[in-house]
Scaffold this motif. Structure first.
Motif, mmCIF file in Angstrom:
data_model
loop_
_atom_site.group_PDB
_atom_site.id
_atom_site.type_symbol
_atom_site.label_atom_id
_atom_site.label_comp_id
_atom_site.label_asym_id
_atom_site.label_seq_id
_atom_site.Cartn_x
_atom_site.Cartn_y
_atom_site.Cartn_z
ATOM 1 N N ILE A 291 -12.368 -14.518 0.512
ATOM 2 C CA ILE A 291 -11.198 -13.087 -0.051
ATOM 3 C C ILE A 291 -10.377 -12.967 0.031
ATOM 4 O O ILE A 291 -9.395 -11.837 0.182
ATOM 5 N N THR A 292 -9.547 -13.841 0.770
ATOM 6 C CA THR A 292 -7.974 -14.312 1.058
ATOM 7 C C THR A 292 -7.746 -14.997 -0.120
ATOM 8 O O THR A 292 -6.407 -14.251 -0.671
ATOM 9 N N LEU A 293 -8.185 -15.848 -0.791
ATOM 10 C CA LEU A 293 -7.381 -16.234 -2.271
ATOM 11 C C LEU A 293 -6.611 -15.645 -3.421
ATOM 12 O O LEU A 293 -5.437 -15.394 -3.145
ATOM 13 N N PRO A 294 -7.360 -14.742 -3.707
ATOM 14 C CA PRO A 294 -6.876 -13.788 -4.363
ATOM 15 C C PRO A 294 -6.223 -13.182 -4.404
ATOM 16 O O PRO A 294 -5.408 -12.127 -5.440
ATOM 17 N N LEU A 295 -5.703 -12.168 -2.990
ATOM 18 C CA LEU A 295 -4.986 -11.673 -2.681
ATOM 19 C C LEU A 295 -4.059 -12.244 -2.024
ATOM 20 O O LEU A 295 -2.776 -11.417 -1.831
ATOM 21 N N LEU A 296 -3.768 -13.442 -2.652
ATOM 22 C CA LEU A 296 -2.176 -14.035 -1.883
ATOM 23 C C LEU A 296 -1.079 -13.274 -1.859
ATOM 24 O O LEU A 296 0.403 -13.003 -1.970
ATOM 25 N N PRO A 297 -1.228 -13.446 -3.371
ATOM 26 C CA PRO A 297 -0.033 -13.254 -4.121
ATOM 27 C C PRO A 297 0.502 -11.567 -4.323
ATOM 28 O O PRO A 297 2.164 -10.951 -3.811
ATOM 29 N N ALA A 298 -0.320 -10.903 -4.069
ATOM 30 C CA ALA A 298 -0.443 -9.004 -3.916
ATOM 31 C C ALA A 298 0.191 -9.203 -2.132
ATOM 32 O O ALA A 298 0.596 -8.284 -1.872
ATOM 33 N N LEU A 299 -0.379 -10.153 -1.543
ATOM 34 C CA LEU A 299 0.105 -9.722 0.122
ATOM 35 C C LEU A 299 1.571 -10.762 0.415
ATOM 36 O O LEU A 299 2.246 -10.398 0.626
ATOM 37 N N TRP A 300 1.636 -11.371 -0.796
ATOM 38 C CA TRP A 300 3.223 -12.443 -0.271
ATOM 39 C C TRP A 300 3.802 -11.330 -1.505
ATOM 40 O O TRP A 300 5.449 -11.218 -0.638
ATOM 41 N N ARG A 301 3.479 -10.821 -2.244
ATOM 42 C CA ARG A 301 4.708 -9.965 -3.093
ATOM 43 C C ARG A 301 5.054 -9.200 -1.581
ATOM 44 O O ARG A 301 6.161 -8.948 -1.933
ATOM 45 N N ALA A 302 4.081 -8.048 -1.287
ATOM 46 C CA ALA A 302 4.463 -7.187 -0.390
ATOM 47 C C ALA A 302 5.096 -7.270 1.083
ATOM 48 O O ALA A 302 6.254 -7.100 1.279
ATOM 49 N N ALA A 303 5.174 -8.813 1.922
ATOM 50 C CA ALA A 303 5.301 -9.681 2.524
ATOM 51 C C ALA A 303 7.013 -9.562 2.079
ATOM 52 O O ALA A 303 8.209 -9.524 2.857
ATOM 53 N N GLY A 304 7.519 -10.021 1.040
ATOM 54 C CA GLY A 304 8.426 -10.529 0.279
ATOM 55 C C GLY A 304 9.655 -9.516 0.024
ATOM 56 O O GLY A 304 10.467 -9.192 0.849
ATOM 57 N N GLU A 305 9.121 -7.996 -0.392
ATOM 58 C CA GLU A 305 9.403 -6.420 -0.506
ATOM 59 C C GLU A 305 10.207 -5.847 1.306
ATOM 60 O O GLU A 305 10.589 -4.939 0.963
ATOM 61 N N SER A 306 9.005 -6.636 1.551
ATOM 62 C CA SER A 306 9.526 -6.147 3.270
ATOM 63 C C SER A 306 10.686 -5.621 3.816
ATOM 64 O O SER A 306 11.092 -6.495 4.213
ATOM 65 N N ARG A 307 10.682 -5.426 5.713
ATOM 66 C CA ARG A 307 12.061 -4.595 6.363
ATOM 67 C C ARG A 307 12.061 -5.722 6.836
ATOM 68 O O ARG A 307 12.779 -6.027 7.625
ATOM 69 N N PHE A 308 11.227 -6.039 6.875
ATOM 70 C CA PHE A 308 10.891 -7.128 8.262
ATOM 71 C C PHE A 308 11.034 -8.576 8.304
ATOM 72 O O PHE A 308 11.043 -9.170 7.015
ATOM 73 N N SER A 309 11.562 -8.740 9.245
ATOM 74 C CA SER A 309 12.372 -10.609 9.189
ATOM 75 C C SER A 309 11.619 -11.111 8.659
ATOM 76 O O SER A 309 11.739 -12.619 8.691
#
Length: 492
Positions: free
Chosen positions: A292-310
Motif C-alpha cells: 500500500i506504500t508503493l503506489p502512494l510514494l509519488p503523492a507523499l513525495w510531492r506533498a513533502a516537497g511542497e512542505s515548509r518543513f526542513s
C-alpha cells in the motif's frame, strides 16, 4: 502533479475507487458475522454482578449502578484500568445475549471511523490532496483490519477488544482533535478532548503510556515554537497524566502482580521494550504494508516537497517514532506478561502502520531536499509493484495451527467463509441452546455440550479446557450451582 484527464490521473482515480471498495467489501462480512457472536469468557466474569442486578430488577439505572460498584471493586482487587473495566461490566450481552453483536459493531465502527478520522486529518496537514489522503487512509485501515494479528480478540470478544483496540481508536480520535484544536478556528475540539483524556487515562497501560509520550513530544515542540494553544495542550496532557497515575496507583494492580509474578525493574522493562519493539517492527514490515506504500510514494513525495518543513534530521525522526512505538511495550513487559496476548499485539500493529507512513513521509522529504525529485512516469510501475506486493502478502497469510497459506485467512474472507459454509449459523444455534439452559431459573445444575462449530474469527470454546475457570464464571453469571459437560460423571 498530473492534470485531470491524463492516463495517470485516471489511474489515481481508479486507485481511489479500489481502496474505498476494498475497505467496504472487506469489512462487510465482519459486520455480518458479528450477528452470530455471543459473550465469551471474561465477559461473564466482569459483568456477573450487573447481569444479576438486571435479571432481578430490569432497571437500567440499577444495572449501571451495579457496574460502577463492580468497577470500583475491580480497582481494589484486580486492575485499575477503569475505562475498560466499566465498559466490560455493561457489555450488551448482559441485557440479552442476542444484543452482544452491538458490542462487536461498536468496536469495529469506532476503530474504522477513528483511524480514518486520524489519517485524513494528519494527511491533510501534511499536504496530500483530498483523493490522495482518502486513498491512503482507506488502504491503511484495510490493511489494519484484514491483517490484524488476532482479529478474534480485536472485534469479537468485547472484554478483549474494548480495553485495547477500542482504546487505540479513542487515541486516534484524540490525536486528530488535538491537531484541529491547534487551528485557531477549532476551539470546540476541547469539548471532546476533555472526556477523551479521562477515558484514555483509565484505558490500557500500553496505550496510555504511548499516548502520554506522543503528547509530551508534541507539547515540547509547541512550547519551543511558542504556539498560541500550547497551554491548552499542556492542560490536556496534565489531565491525561493525572488520570493515568490514578489508574496505575490502583491497589488491585499489586494483587494482580502477585498472581502474575514479580514485576521486572523499570530499566530491564525499557531495555526489553527496545529489543522486542525493534524486532516486532521488523515482523510487521511485510508485503501488505509495502504494497500500500508503493503506489502512494509519488503523492507523499510531492506533498513533502511542497512542505515548509526542513526535514533536516531524518535519523532523529525515525529514532523518535521508533521510540514512541517501543514505549507501549514497557507496561506489559514491566508487569511480567511479556509483549502481551493477541489483543495487545493488535495495538502494536495498528500503531506501527500509522507511524510507518509518518516515517516514510519524513524520509521522502529529506530526499527531496537533497535534490531527488519524483518521476511521474514511475507511478504506473509503483502501482503495479504495490498490487503485486499486496497480493503476495495476502497469499502468504497462514495463522498458527493452519496447514495452508492463502487469502482465505484474511479477516474479511474468513468471516465470509464462515457465513457461506453455515459454520457461523451452527455456532449461533449451539450457543443459543446453551443459553436457553443457562437462562432457565428452574435448573440449578445444567449439562452443556461442547461446541461442534466455531468460526475462525470467533474465540475458541473453553468449556472443556481444564485450565480455564469459565464454568465458575458461568455459574456466577447465570446463578447456577454447578455446570457439567455432557459425558462427564461428576462436577469438576
Amino acid at each position: 502533479m498530473l492534470r485531470k484527464g491524463t492516463v495517470l490521473g485516471r489511474l489515481r482515480g481508479v486507485l481511489l475507487a479500489i481502496s474505498v471498495f476494498a475497505l467496504t467489501i472487506g469489512t462487510a462480512p465482519l459486520y455480518a458475522v458479528a450477528l452470530y457472536c455471543h459473550p465469551y469468557y471474561d465477559d461473564y466474569g466482569f459483568s456477573a454482578a450487573v447481569r444479576q442486578t438486571w435479571t432481578q430488577t430490569g432497571s437500567v439505572a440499577q444495572a449501571l449502578q451495579a457496574a460502577l460498584q463492580s468497577a470500583a471493586q475491580t480497582r481494589q482487587t484486580w486492575q485499575g484500568t477503569y475505562t475498560g473495566t466499566l465498559l466490560s461490566n455493561v457489555q450488551p450481552g448482559v441485557f440479552s445475549e442476542g444484543l452482544y453483536f452491538l458490542g462487536c459493531w461498536l468496536i469495529l465502527t469506532a476503530f474504522i471511523g477513528g483511524w480514518l478520522f486520524f489519517l485524513l486529518t494528519v494527511l491533510a496537514r501534511l499536504g496530500l490532496r483530498r483523493g490522495e489522503r482518502w486513498t491512503l487512509s482507506c488502504l491503511a485501515v484495510t490493511v489494519m483490519v484484514q491483517f490484524m494479528p488476532d482479529v478474534r480478540e480485536a472485534f469479537f470478544w468485547f472484554n478483549g477488544g474494548i480495553g485495547n483496540v477500542f482504546i487505540y481508536a479513542l487515541l486516534a480520535i484524540a490525536f486528530a482533535l488535538t491537531l484541529r484544536l491547534l487551528e485557531q478556528k477549532r476551539p470546540w475540539a476541547m469539548l471532546g478532548l476533555v472526556p477523551l483524556m479521562v477515558a484514555l487515562g483509565g484505558g490500557s497501560y500500553g496505550g496510555g503510556l504511548f499516548g502520554l509520550c506522543v503528547y509530551a513530544v508534541g507539547l515540547a515542540w509547541l512550547i519551543w515554537r511558542r504556539h498560541p494553544r500550547r497551554w491548552h495542550v499542556a492542560a490536556l496532557f496534565l489531565l491525561f497524566l493525572g488520570c493515568f497515575l490514578y489508574s496505575v496507583s490502583a491497589p488491585g494492580n499489586a494483587v494482580r502482580s502477585t498472581y502474575l509474578g514479580p514485576p521486572a525493574s523499570p530499566v530491564v522493562a525499557v531495555g526489553k521494550a527496545l529489543y522486542y519493539g525493534v524486532a516486532q517492527m521488523g515482523t510487521f514490515l511485510r508485503l501488505p504494508v509495502i504494497g500500500i506504500t508503493l503506489p502512494l510514494l509519488p503523492a507523499l513525495w510531492r506533498a513533502a516537497g511542497e512542505s515548509r518543513f526542513s526535514f533536516a534530521h531524518p535519523w532523529l525522526c525515525v529514532g523518535l517514532l521508533g521510540g514512541l512505538y517501543c514505549a507501549q511495550l514497557v507496561p506489559p513487559l514491566y508487569a511480567g506478561v511479556g509483549v502481551g496476548a493477541g489483543r495487545i499485539v493488535n495495538t502494536y500493529f495498528i500503531s506501527f502502520v500509522a507511524l510507518w507512513f509518518l516515517a516514510v513521509y519524513y524520509l521522502l522529504g529529506f530526499l527531496y531536499r537533497r535534490g531527488l525529485r519524483p518521476n511521474a512516469r514511475s507511478l504506473g510501475a509503483l502501482t503495479l509493484a504495490g498490487v503485486c506486493a499486496l497480493g503476495l502478502g495476502a497469499l502468504a497469510v497462514k495463522p498458527d495451527g493452519e496447514d495452508l497459506y492463502g487469502a482465505q485467512h484474511l479477516s474479511g474472507p474468513s468471516a465470509a467463509l464462515s457465513l457461506v459454509t453455515g459454520r457461523a449459523a451452527r455456532y449461533d444455534r449451539e450457543m443459543r441452546q446453551r443459553e436457553a439452559l443457562l437462562n432457565d431459573p428452574a435448573q440449578d445444575e445444567v449439562t452443556l455440550a461442547p461446541l461442534t462449530s466455531v468460526p475462525a474469527v470467533f474465540m475458541p470454546d473453553l468449556l472443556t479446557d481444564e485450565t480455564s475457570n469459565v464454568r465458575d464464571m458461568l455459574c456466577r453469571y447465570y446463578n447456577k450451582r454447578a455446570i457439567y459437560i455432557a459425558g462427564e460423571e461428576e462436577t469438576p
